[in-house]
Design an enzyme around this catalytic site. Structure first.
Site, PDB file in Angstrom:
ATOM      1  N   LYS A 101       0.851  -1.186   0.000  1.00 19.30           N
ATOM      2  CA  LYS A 101       0.000   0.000   0.000  1.00 19.30           C
ATOM      3  C   LYS A 101       0.891   1.242   0.000  1.00 19.30           C
ATOM      4  CE  LYS A 101      -3.047   2.876   2.714  1.00 19.30           C
ATOM      5  NZ  LYS A 101      -3.559   3.189   4.067  1.00 19.30           N
ATOM      6  N   GLY A 108      -8.000   9.321  10.279  1.00 13.86           N
ATOM      7  CA  GLY A 108      -8.198   9.437  11.714  1.00 13.86           C
ATOM      8  C   GLY A 108      -9.294  10.391  12.144  1.00 13.86           C
ATOM      9  N   ALA A 110      -9.545   5.645   4.835  1.00 12.03           N
ATOM     10  CA  ALA A 110      -9.454   6.814   5.719  1.00 12.03           C
ATOM     11  C   ALA A 110     -10.797   7.481   5.915  1.00 12.03           C
ATOM     12  CB  ALA A 110      -8.452   7.850   5.214  1.00 12.03           C
ATOM     13  N   GLY A 111     -11.083   7.819   7.190  1.00 10.67           N
ATOM     14  CA  GLY A 111     -12.240   8.621   7.529  1.00 10.67           C
ATOM     15  C   GLY A 111     -13.427   7.872   8.083  1.00 10.67           C
ATOM     16  N   ASN A 159      -8.364   1.700  10.434  1.00 11.91           N
ATOM     17  CA  ASN A 159      -7.507   1.399  11.570  1.00 11.91           C
ATOM     18  C   ASN A 159      -8.019   2.136  12.814  1.00 11.91           C
ATOM     19  OD1 ASN A 159      -3.878   1.523  12.203  1.00 11.91           O
ATOM     20  ND2 ASN A 159      -5.526   0.738  13.429  1.00 11.91           N
ATOM     21  N   THR A 160      -7.972   3.469  12.772  1.00  6.14           N
ATOM     22  CA  THR A 160      -8.328   4.257  13.950  1.00  6.14           C
ATOM     23  C   THR A 160      -9.746   3.986  14.428  1.00  6.14           C
ATOM     24  OG1 THR A 160      -6.864   6.001  13.110  1.00  6.14           O
ATOM     25  CG2 THR A 160      -8.337   6.584  14.916  1.00  6.14           C
TER      26      THR A 160
END
Length: 269
Positions: free
Chosen positions: A103, A164, A190-191, A212-213
């Protein structure tokens, strides 16, 4: 979902459409528990932040997340130039015995973590030329995504909102444009903040979601991982089923009216 409904990336089929990162957990034990709860088969590893053998004597992620169980996706988190990103993924290939699925993310600034697209395009060309199978974190710009695909990226990974942030899908219209033109998997990256965000991404027609977050920063990461699994699955099933059209008003009742018992002459009212 049917057993035939698989996600195919770089020629390999996966039953899960949820990709999960390995950072920000309290320890590697929690990381593994969250991954198991999510049902993921592809996990991202930030090579510049996570030990996979480059730091002797430190806990090694691979002892908890073995390549025999998961497809590892080395990433270039923390890289701000094409040269840094390329060097990082060359190191990952060496540490992982020739592993070529990666990635790429080249960031524009440390505050927003927004992608630097000129450097991303430059790095993509170099990596593809060197035989890497590159999944690319990018803006939700349909033109840039088409350029990445034409360069040989095996998946495009447009952000839904800032890394995040947990803000969810801020521009579904751009995602639809990207999805409609893409010949490679489109993975929202993301997001995503909660399971409903993941479901929306999948209902739009995205092939997968990476996060992830949203899991690691939840009050209960293991439970959130399970919720994300269900959200992705529900969104995919809804996309395949095809939702009813939206109507401002509808005179059609949801239940049939034929055969209803009606009051006869002289009946009490």
């Amino acid at each position: 979902m049917t057993t035939q409904d698989t996600l195919t990336i770089a020629g390999r089929a996966y039953s899960s459409r949820l990709l999960v990162g390995t950072g920000k957990y309290k320890d590697f034990e929690e990381t593994r528990a969250a991954l198991d709860a999510s049902g993921t088969e592809i996990v991202t590893v930030a090579i510049r932040r996570t030990n996979i053998g480059q730091n002797a004597g430190e806990p090694n992620l691979l002892d908890y997340v073995p390549p025999s169980k998961f497809t590892l996706l080395p990433n270039t988190a923390g890289c701000y130039s094409a040269d840094d990103a390329v060097r990082t993924l060359r190191l990952a290939r060496e540490l992982l015995d020739g592993h070529d699925l990666v990635k790429l993310e080249v960031l524009g600034d440390p505050h927003t973590l927004f992608p630097n697209m000129p450097e991303t395009l430059k790095a993509t060309k170099t990596l593809v030329d060197e035989g890497f199978k590159v999944m690319v974190y990018c803006t939700d710009d349909p033109i840039q995504c088409r350029m990445l695909e034409d360069m040989g990226a095996v998946a495009v990974m447009p952000l839904a909102s800032l890394i995040g942030s947990g803000m969810g899908i801020l521009n579904p219209w751009n995602l639809r444009l990207i999805i409609d033109q893409a010949r490679v998997p489109v993975v929202v990256d993301a997001g995503v903040g909660t399971a409903s965000d993941a479901a929306i991404a999948m209902e739009l027609g995205c092939d997968a979601v990476l996060m992830n977050t949203a899991i690691a920063a939840a009050r209960d990461p293991i439970l959130m991982a399970s919720a994300m699994k269900k959200g992705v699955e529900a969104g995919r099933e809804a996309f395949l089923a095809g939702r009813m059209p939206k109507k401002l008003y509808s005179g059609a009742p949801s239940s049939p009216t034929d055969g209803l018992i009606t009051a006869g002459p002289g009946s009490a009212k």
